[in-house]
Design a protein around this motif. Structure first.
Motif, PDB file in Angstrom:
ATOM      1  N   LYS A  85       0.639  -1.384   0.013  1.00 20.40           N
ATOM      2  CA  LYS A  85       0.052  -0.049  -0.154  1.00 20.40           C
ATOM      3  C   LYS A  85       0.687   1.310   0.056  1.00 20.40           C
ATOM      4  N   GLU A 128      -8.495   2.161   7.095  1.00 18.81           N
ATOM      5  CA  GLU A 128      -9.488   2.499   6.230  1.00 18.81           C
ATOM      6  C   GLU A 128      -9.408   2.924   4.964  1.00 18.81           C
ATOM      7  N   LYS A 131      -6.784   0.301   2.756  1.00 22.01           N
ATOM      8  CA  LYS A 131      -7.466  -1.069   2.934  1.00 22.01           C
ATOM      9  C   LYS A 131      -6.020  -2.036   3.204  1.00 22.01           C
TER      10      LYS A 131
END
Ligand code: FE2
Length: 384
Positions: A85, A128, A131
């Motif tokens: 991420k 959040e 993810k």
């Protein structure tokens, strides 16, 4: 021969010692490699990124990040991140007094969080938004000269959760990383001072060279406009701009009698004039961070067909930046007034450039330049 009990025991001892050894070696070699990196490379992002990868390997973490404190906004922002991420994290900012990282920054303590979902400090919004699922983590502040400038985090142990031992290792690495950042910052200051003095020299030179007005500034701007399509990343653009601005810096070494001669140069004078490329290389080549500027200083008079100077390089053996600079420099010179000539009208400049496609100029870069000709003209007029 039968082994005695003590022989077996000592062999077992040796075995268990050697079984433990790789762990210690890997942790020490990681440290050694970080230290070596600090000494050998002063590119701050390269140092940090490699340090993080080594840190993950040593601690068996699946991701890591460096968050830097922005004191003006009192926020923590992700400066570098690894893992799946990492791109999503780059745009995230969080309050500097919240989350595990925020608490580590405020208190100066290294925090080991074995179960993120159960921690009262855990800042859920980052997960959040990205993810990513944070299972466990360690956060430790990055201290520089008595100040905490950010936080180093490792996340999600591959198997199980992080140990107290991992926490101590991370703390040690944070101290080493802070040395790297500090060195790189100092180096950056010196580097910027050096670049600034080179730029001043380049700017001063234009007043001697028939006062070419904003020529060098415009050359920087054309290059920056075209560079993304040539594969330059946003981070490389500023370096490209200043490098392009220094393309004729070697003219400082050309005597007035030649540089300012109103008539045609004789062959010997021409030969001397052409040395401004290699003189530029001599001036800029001492600084390792000005290699792009060296490419441009030496490459901007090379020609695609190999008939240029100083090295008669041909086609793609001329560095990309040199091939780009050749077009930019000629475009700007043709468009400008000089004591010995009036500016050519834009249509004629377009035609003259096109006529030299594949002889003087790299055909692909020229096509790009001509496809953006109107914009290039606007840059010229905006900075005339
Ligand atoms: Fe030049």
């Amino acid at each position: 021969m039968k082994k005695t009990a003590s022989q077996s025991k000592s062999k077992h001892k040796l075995k268990s010692r050697s079984a433990k050894k790789p762990k210690r070696i890997s942790s020490f070699s990681a440290r050694d490699r970080i230290i070596r990196l600090i000494n050998s490379s002063l590119d701050i992002d390269k140092v940090l990124h490699l340090s993080m990868l080594l840190m993950e390997k040593t601690l068996n973490a699946t991701a890591s990040s460096i968050l830097l404190h922005d004191p003006e906004k009192n926020e923590l922002k992700f400066y570098l991140a690894t893992g799946a991420k990492k791109d999503a994290l780059k745009v995230i900012r969080m309050p500097a007094d919240q989350g595990v990282a925020g608490r580590s920054l405020q208190t100066g303590r290294t925090l080991l969080i074995p179960e993120a979902s159960k921690s009262p400090f855990f800042y859920k919004q980052v997960d959040e938004k990205t993810k990513f699922v944070t299972k466990n983590l360690i956060a430790t502040p990055i201290p520089i000269r008595g100040k905490r400038i950010g936080v180093l985090e490792v996340l999600n142990k591959t198997h199980g959760t992080f140990s107290h031992q991992d926490m101590l290792k991370l703390k040690t690495m944070a101290a080493e990383i802070s040395v790297a950042i500090d060195n790189a910052r100092l180096y950056d200051e010196v580097k910027h001072a050096y670049i600034a003095s080179m730029l001043n020299m380049a700017k001063a030179e234009k007043y001697r060279d028939h006062d070419t007005g904003m020529h060098i500034e415009r050359c920087g701007e054309y290059a920056v406009r075209l560079a993304p399509e040539l594969g330059f990343t946003p981070r490389e653009l500023e370096n490209l701009r200043v490098s392009m601005m220094m393309h004729d810096i070697g003219k400082v070494a050309i005597p007035d009698a030649i540089l300012l001669k109103p008539g045609r140069l004789d062959p010997e004078e021409m030969r001397l004039m052409q040395t401004h490329t290699t003189k530029g290389e001599e001036i800029l080549g001492r600084a390792p961070h000005l290699q792009r500027a060296v490419e441009i200083a030496t490459g901007h008079h090379e020609k695609w067909d190999g008939s240029g100077y100083p090295r008669r390089l041909k086609a793609r053996t001329i560095p990309l930046t040199g091939r780009l600079a050749a077009i930019i420099d000629v475009f700007d010179a043709l468009s400008s007034k000089r004591p010995y000539k009036d500016p050519f009208p834009p249509e004629q400049v377009f035609k003259m450039l096109k006529e030299n496609r594949g002889t003087h100029f790299d055909p692909e870069i020229l096509d790009l330049f001509l496809s953006r000709f109107t914009e290039m003209r606007e840059v010229y007029q905006g900075m005339a």
